[in-house]
Scaffold this motif. Structure first.
Motif, PDB file in Angstrom:
ATOM      1  N   ILE A  48       0.834  -0.858  -0.044  1.00 17.93           N
ATOM      2  CA  ILE A  48       0.409   0.347  -0.161  1.00 17.93           C
ATOM      3  C   ILE A  48       0.595   0.690   0.014  1.00 17.93           C
ATOM      4  O   ILE A  48       0.130   2.103  -0.500  1.00 17.93           O
ATOM      5  N   SER A  49       1.839   1.620   0.368  1.00 17.85           N
ATOM      6  CA  SER A  49       3.125   1.795   1.102  1.00 17.85           C
ATOM      7  C   SER A  49       3.907   2.677  -0.724  1.00 17.85           C
ATOM      8  O   SER A  49       3.555   3.719  -1.162  1.00 17.85           O
ATOM      9  N   ALA A  50       4.166   2.006  -1.182  1.00 16.56           N
ATOM     10  CA  ALA A  50       4.816   1.761  -2.563  1.00 16.56           C
ATOM     11  C   ALA A  50       4.397   2.284  -3.311  1.00 16.56           C
ATOM     12  O   ALA A  50       4.230   2.741  -4.309  1.00 16.56           O
ATOM     13  N   GLY A  51       2.144   1.566  -3.309  1.00 15.84           N
ATOM     14  CA  GLY A  51       1.645   1.991  -4.660  1.00 15.84           C
ATOM     15  C   GLY A  51       0.903   3.802  -4.306  1.00 15.84           C
ATOM     16  O   GLY A  51       1.152   4.174  -5.505  1.00 15.84           O
ATOM     17  N   LEU A  52       0.684   4.203  -3.215  1.00 14.82           N
ATOM     18  CA  LEU A  52       0.692   5.326  -2.347  1.00 14.82           C
ATOM     19  C   LEU A  52       2.011   6.187  -3.266  1.00 14.82           C
ATOM     20  O   LEU A  52       1.379   7.475  -3.792  1.00 14.82           O
ATOM     21  N   LEU A  53       2.771   6.281  -2.189  1.00 18.60           N
ATOM     22  CA  LEU A  53       4.216   7.106  -2.896  1.00 18.60           C
ATOM     23  C   LEU A  53       4.752   6.749  -3.994  1.00 18.60           C
ATOM     24  O   LEU A  53       4.737   7.777  -5.262  1.00 18.60           O
ATOM     25  N   PRO A 175     -11.903  10.210 -10.060  1.00 16.75           N
ATOM     26  CA  PRO A 175     -11.973  10.914  -9.153  1.00 16.75           C
ATOM     27  C   PRO A 175     -11.671  11.141  -7.453  1.00 16.75           C
ATOM     28  O   PRO A 175     -10.896  11.899  -7.015  1.00 16.75           O
ATOM     29  N   THR A 176     -13.004  10.535  -6.869  1.00 13.85           N
ATOM     30  CA  THR A 176     -13.129  10.426  -5.329  1.00 13.85           C
ATOM     31  C   THR A 176     -11.786   9.852  -5.151  1.00 13.85           C
ATOM     32  O   THR A 176     -11.702  10.312  -4.129  1.00 13.85           O
ATOM     33  N   GLY A 177     -11.256   8.508  -5.597  1.00 15.93           N
ATOM     34  CA  GLY A 177      -9.887   8.007  -5.157  1.00 15.93           C
ATOM     35  C   GLY A 177      -8.973   8.921  -5.145  1.00 15.93           C
ATOM     36  O   GLY A 177      -7.793   9.318  -3.950  1.00 15.93           O
ATOM     37  N   ALA A 178      -8.784   9.678  -6.334  1.00 13.58           N
ATOM     38  CA  ALA A 178      -7.687  10.289  -6.247  1.00 13.58           C
ATOM     39  C   ALA A 178      -7.422  11.970  -4.982  1.00 13.58           C
ATOM     40  O   ALA A 178      -6.734  12.244  -4.035  1.00 13.58           O
ATOM     41  N   LYS A 179      -8.938  12.234  -4.611  1.00 15.06           N
ATOM     42  CA  LYS A 179      -9.144  12.926  -3.999  1.00 15.06           C
ATOM     43  C   LYS A 179      -8.509  12.745  -2.101  1.00 15.06           C
ATOM     44  O   LYS A 179      -7.560  13.135  -1.366  1.00 15.06           O
ATOM     45  N   LEU A 180      -9.213  11.189  -1.889  1.00 12.02           N
ATOM     46  CA  LEU A 180      -8.768  10.606  -1.160  1.00 12.02           C
ATOM     47  C   LEU A 180      -7.366  10.823  -1.377  1.00 12.02           C
ATOM     48  O   LEU A 180      -6.479  10.714   0.232  1.00 12.02           O
ATOM     49  N   ALA A 181      -6.557  10.005  -2.040  1.00 12.48           N
ATOM     50  CA  ALA A 181      -5.436   9.584  -2.128  1.00 12.48           C
ATOM     51  C   ALA A 181      -4.470  10.990  -1.757  1.00 12.48           C
ATOM     52  O   ALA A 181      -2.998  10.922  -1.236  1.00 12.48           O
ATOM     53  N   LYS A 182      -4.879  12.451  -2.148  1.00 12.59           N
ATOM     54  CA  LYS A 182      -4.273  13.304  -1.889  1.00 12.59           C
ATOM     55  C   LYS A 182      -3.830  13.511  -0.529  1.00 12.59           C
ATOM     56  O   LYS A 182      -3.058  13.916   0.450  1.00 12.59           O
ATOM     57  N   LYS A 183      -5.157  13.788  -0.212  1.00 12.03           N
ATOM     58  CA  LYS A 183      -5.460  13.439   1.656  1.00 12.03           C
ATOM     59  C   LYS A 183      -4.240  12.864   2.156  1.00 12.03           C
ATOM     60  O   LYS A 183      -4.158  12.860   3.809  1.00 12.03           O
ATOM     61  N   ASP A 564     -10.314   3.637   8.952  1.00 13.05           N
ATOM     62  CA  ASP A 564      -9.973   2.312   7.729  1.00 13.05           C
ATOM     63  C   ASP A 564      -8.600   3.348   6.722  1.00 13.05           C
ATOM     64  O   ASP A 564      -8.318   2.784   6.318  1.00 13.05           O
ATOM     65  N   ALA A 565      -9.662   4.649   6.841  1.00 18.82           N
ATOM     66  CA  ALA A 565      -8.771   5.299   5.406  1.00 18.82           C
ATOM     67  C   ALA A 565      -7.310   5.687   5.652  1.00 18.82           C
ATOM     68  O   ALA A 565      -6.722   5.766   5.066  1.00 18.82           O
ATOM     69  N   VAL A 569      -2.339   4.576   6.648  1.00 15.03           N
ATOM     70  CA  VAL A 569      -1.239   5.744   6.070  1.00 15.03           C
ATOM     71  C   VAL A 569      -0.448   5.953   7.284  1.00 15.03           C
ATOM     72  O   VAL A 569       1.050   6.778   6.946  1.00 15.03           O
ATOM     73  N   VAL A 570      -0.534   7.065   8.163  1.00 14.64           N
ATOM     74  CA  VAL A 570       0.237   6.957   9.527  1.00 14.64           C
ATOM     75  C   VAL A 570       0.800   5.783   9.942  1.00 14.64           C
ATOM     76  O   VAL A 570       2.002   6.367  10.227  1.00 14.64           O
ATOM     77  N   ALA A 571       0.269   4.591  10.028  1.00 17.62           N
ATOM     78  CA  ALA A 571       1.468   3.669  10.301  1.00 17.62           C
ATOM     79  C   ALA A 571       2.292   3.774   9.025  1.00 17.62           C
ATOM     80  O   ALA A 571       3.864   3.397   9.499  1.00 17.62           O
ATOM     81  N   SER A 572       2.205   4.018   7.983  1.00 15.73           N
ATOM     82  CA  SER A 572       3.170   3.577   7.359  1.00 15.73           C
ATOM     83  C   SER A 572       4.325   4.790   7.085  1.00 15.73           C
ATOM     84  O   SER A 572       5.517   5.028   7.214  1.00 15.73           O
ATOM     85  N   GLY A 573       3.672   6.213   7.904  1.00 10.75           N
ATOM     86  CA  GLY A 573       4.913   7.306   7.586  1.00 10.75           C
ATOM     87  C   GLY A 573       5.483   7.027   9.380  1.00 10.75           C
ATOM     88  O   GLY A 573       6.758   7.147   8.588  1.00 10.75           O
ATOM     89  N   LEU A 574       4.391   6.700   9.965  1.00 12.26           N
ATOM     90  CA  LEU A 574       5.831   6.324  11.111  1.00 12.26           C
ATOM     91  C   LEU A 574       7.036   5.889  10.755  1.00 12.26           C
ATOM     92  O   LEU A 574       7.878   5.899  11.754  1.00 12.26           O
ATOM     93  N   ILE A 575       6.324   4.371  10.043  1.00 17.58           N
ATOM     94  CA  ILE A 575       7.521   3.833  10.042  1.00 17.58           C
ATOM     95  C   ILE A 575       8.575   4.039   8.814  1.00 17.58           C
ATOM     96  O   ILE A 575       9.742   4.115   8.886  1.00 17.58           O
ATOM     97  N   CYS A 576       7.875   4.752   7.495  1.00 15.75           N
ATOM     98  CA  CYS A 576       9.139   5.370   6.669  1.00 15.75           C
ATOM     99  C   CYS A 576      10.487   6.016   7.154  1.00 15.75           C
ATOM    100  O   CYS A 576      11.286   6.685   7.084  1.00 15.75           O
ATOM    101  N   GLY A 577       9.431   7.513   8.107  1.00 14.22           N
ATOM    102  CA  GLY A 577       9.829   8.501   9.061  1.00 14.22           C
ATOM    103  C   GLY A 577      11.381   7.609   9.878  1.00 14.22           C
ATOM    104  O   GLY A 577      12.174   7.865   9.766  1.00 14.22           O
TER     105      GLY A 577
END
Length: 616
Positions: A48-53, A175-183, A564-565, A569-577
């Motif tokens: 998920i982190s790889a796809g999002l980044l 369109p909806t998913g792109a907005k969520l992805a930005k957040k 859920d959303a 993402v928060v977990a990935s940020g903590l791990i990546c940082g």
């Protein structure tokens, strides 16, 4: 939703910008996986982190070009899939390459811990590690190619990780998913920055041994001596938010059972069960009980689930085969034989760009021949016929540690490619682009992973030592499984074998009870393999992970949709940082730059006080 969008040819799905981004992300994720491998061995799914980044970097780049009027090719979900496939393939080598287990288990550092006379060893070096990975890491890719249609189109196997990633990438490009992805990207960046700065802040207080927040006896000095403390690690808190609740609870239970009960009791048998004058890290003493009992628990759970998955897979394949025969004979109902529009389109594109079977077979045979001739030169104990036997049996599914490494690399890359084929199937990505992306990612990993491991090895001189920042616990476990395979049970300390029998049987019994209870109650039964993890290395990371679970649990109670959303993402940020901070901290260590302060708890009789002093 994507009906009107043209699907690019497989060559156009493989873009230079995709592989540039993949290379940069591969370095990041390799550092993260390497760090986890050398500490706890728990590696969460990073798809998920790889796809999002990947989506974020390419989308940012294409938007810039679009505003400049220089955009020639829009960013598609197929290109996003290529990035995700390449990054996962590359960083996967850091896991399957054995840097935290079998490969490092052959080193002198681990050999000194495993036996009194050290025994044979082979110290890591960049040249033979890169060469070894290149000759064994590509076999799995060629072995799975002929099975892709059977497994994905004919038998419709789920491949949960690949399916989840495919749906996620599809959602990014709506369109909806792109907005969520930005957040999600903004949240990821925020917590990545906080985690990085927290790692930087902690570094200032680590001037000496056992200094800093990571060695803070937050639950008391006695608990600290038995490896019970919160070590303020953003990585493990993030892992706890990703892992299921029962896994984190199981790890904590395992820590309480081992370090809170068993090891103190066995320690009282010093001088009776084992000599009192042994080194603390001798496997003929308490350390042997820790390693072999944990190994027995892992083997019991692993064997049970292997046969369980194998039997269920065979039953499912048999059922699918009967269903296909019924459809072919015209006996099935219209509801069974009806295929949805989505499935028709996916099948069409998935079968459009065939990878010839002769190519896969020829590639497998050619690489196997090169590997059979090469590996014995790297590991003289292995003969060419040992390697040949492994390659004959590998496509369907150890001899010493090196043979274990060959097999692990083959099945790991084959599994990754199967998941990626499923992701490509759902995003209409060509199997050829998936295969080429996996090849390039694997090649990247064969160079990046040894280099990152070499950086860890040179920067942290005590790497692989129990109690250090990077103890590499599974290196000792793998080496001792090999020793036990060669020497037999005579290598075990007194009564250790009976305890191993008990825990091996307990693992099987727990799994039987779990399967008998059904889904409603099974989720409350602990996982034996997760319980075994802290037996050797302690419970400090389990407490961190449980804190992560608690944060996610409270968040879900307050706002489940947001949790859920944004939870992963928060977990990935903590791990990546925290993972990114490892790079500058390694460079500082190599340059001889030491932190200015040591913060440490010292015992003063019955009292304890914080002693903060300047480091030398």
């Amino acid at each position: 939703m994507f009906e009107q969008q043209e699907v690019a040819s497989w060559r156009n799905q493989l873009t230079l910008r995709a592989f540039v981004v993949s290379f940069l992300l591969s370095i990041l994720f390799t550092v993260i996986v390497m760090k986890l491998n050398l500490t706890t061995g728990i590696i969460p799914a990073l798809n998920i982190s790889a796809g999002l980044l990947g989506f974020f970097f390419i989308k940012t780049w294409t938007k810039f070009l679009e505003k400049s009027g220089l955009l020639r090719q829009p960013f598609t979900r197929q290109e996003n899939t290529v990035i995700q496939t390449c990054v996962v393939a590359s960083s996967g080598i850091a896991n399957s390459g054995g840097f935290g287990n079998y490969l490092f288990g052959m080193s002198e550092t681990v050999a000194k811990q495993s036996t009194e006379d050290r025994g044979p060893f082979k110290n890591p070096s960049l040249s033979w590690m890169i060469g070894f990975l290149f000759v064994v890491s590509f076999l799995g890719l060629f072995s799975v190619v002929p099975l892709r249609k059977v497994m994905i189109v004919d038998f419709k196997l789920t491949y949960p990780s690949g399916t989840a990633t495919g749906h996620l990438i599809n959602s990014f490009h709506t369109p909806t998913g792109a907005k969520l992805a930005k957040k999600q990207v903004r949240v990821l960046g925020k917590f990545l920055s906080l985690s990085f700065l927290w790692g930087f802040f902690q570094w200032f207080y680590t001037a000496g041994d056992s200094c800093g927040f990571a060695d803070f006896p937050s639950l008391g000095l006695k608990a600290y001596e038995n490896r019970f403390f919160f070590d303020f690690s953003a990585t493990y808190v993030g892992v706890g938010m990703i892992c299921p609740y029962i896994i984190n609870i199981s790890v904590l239970l395992g820590g309480i059972l081992s370090w809170g009960l068993m090891w103190p009791l066995i320690d009282t048998k010093k001088g009776d069960w084992y000599p009192a004058d042994l080194k603390p890290d001798s496997l003929n003493g308490l350390q042997g009980y820790k390693v072999f009992i944990a190994t027995a628990l892992i083997l019991g759970d692993g064997l049970y689930n292997f046969f369980k998955v194998l039997s269920r897979t065979l039953i499912a394949l048999s059922s699918q085969l009967r269903r296909r025969n019924a459809i072919s004979a015209g006996r099935s109902s219209p509801e069974i034989s009806r295929v949805s529009y989505d499935e028709q389109r996916r099948n069409e594109f998935f079968l459009k760009d065939q990878i010839p079977t002769w190519f896969a077979v020829a590639g497998y045979v050619a690489i196997a021949a090169v590997s059979t001739a090469t590996v014995p030169h790297i590991f003289p104990e292995l003969k060419w016929y040992h390697i040949l036997v492994i390659y004959i049996f590998a496509p369907a599914l150890a001899f010493r540690l090196a043979a274990c490494g060959v097999m692990m690399n083959i099945v790991s890359t084959a599994s990754d490619l199967s998941q990626d084929f499923k992701t490509g199937y759902l995003t209409l990505s060509s199997p050829r682009s998936m295969f080429v992306s996996q090849l390039i990612g694997t090649a990247m990993g064969c160079i990046i992973s040894p280099c990152v491991f070499w950086l860890f090895l040179k920067a942290f001189k005590d790497l692989g030592t129990p109690g250090s920042e990077y103890p590499a616990p599974y290196a000792t476990v793998f080496r001792n499984m090999a020793i036990m395979g060669v020497e037999g049970f005579s290598s075990l300390p007194k009564n250790c074998l009976y305890l191993c029998y008990g825990f091996f049987g307990a693992a099987i019994l727990i799994n039987l009870i779990k399967d008998a209870l059904g889904e409603k109650w099974a989720r409350f039964i602990p996982n034996p393999m997760a319980m075994a993890i802290p037996f050797y290395i302690g419970s400090y990371f389990a407490i961190d992970a449980c804190v992560g679970s608690l944060i996610l649990f409270i968040w879900e109670k307050m706002d489940k949709a947001k949790a859920d959303a944004f939870g992963p993402v928060v977990a990935s940020g903590l791990i990546c940082g925290d993972g990114i901070w490892t790079l500058p901290s390694s460079v500082l260590a190599l340059a001889g730059v030491k932190p200015p302060i040591c913060m440490k708890f010292l015992s003063r009789g019955t009292n304890a006080k914080v002693d903060a002093f300047l480091g030398s």
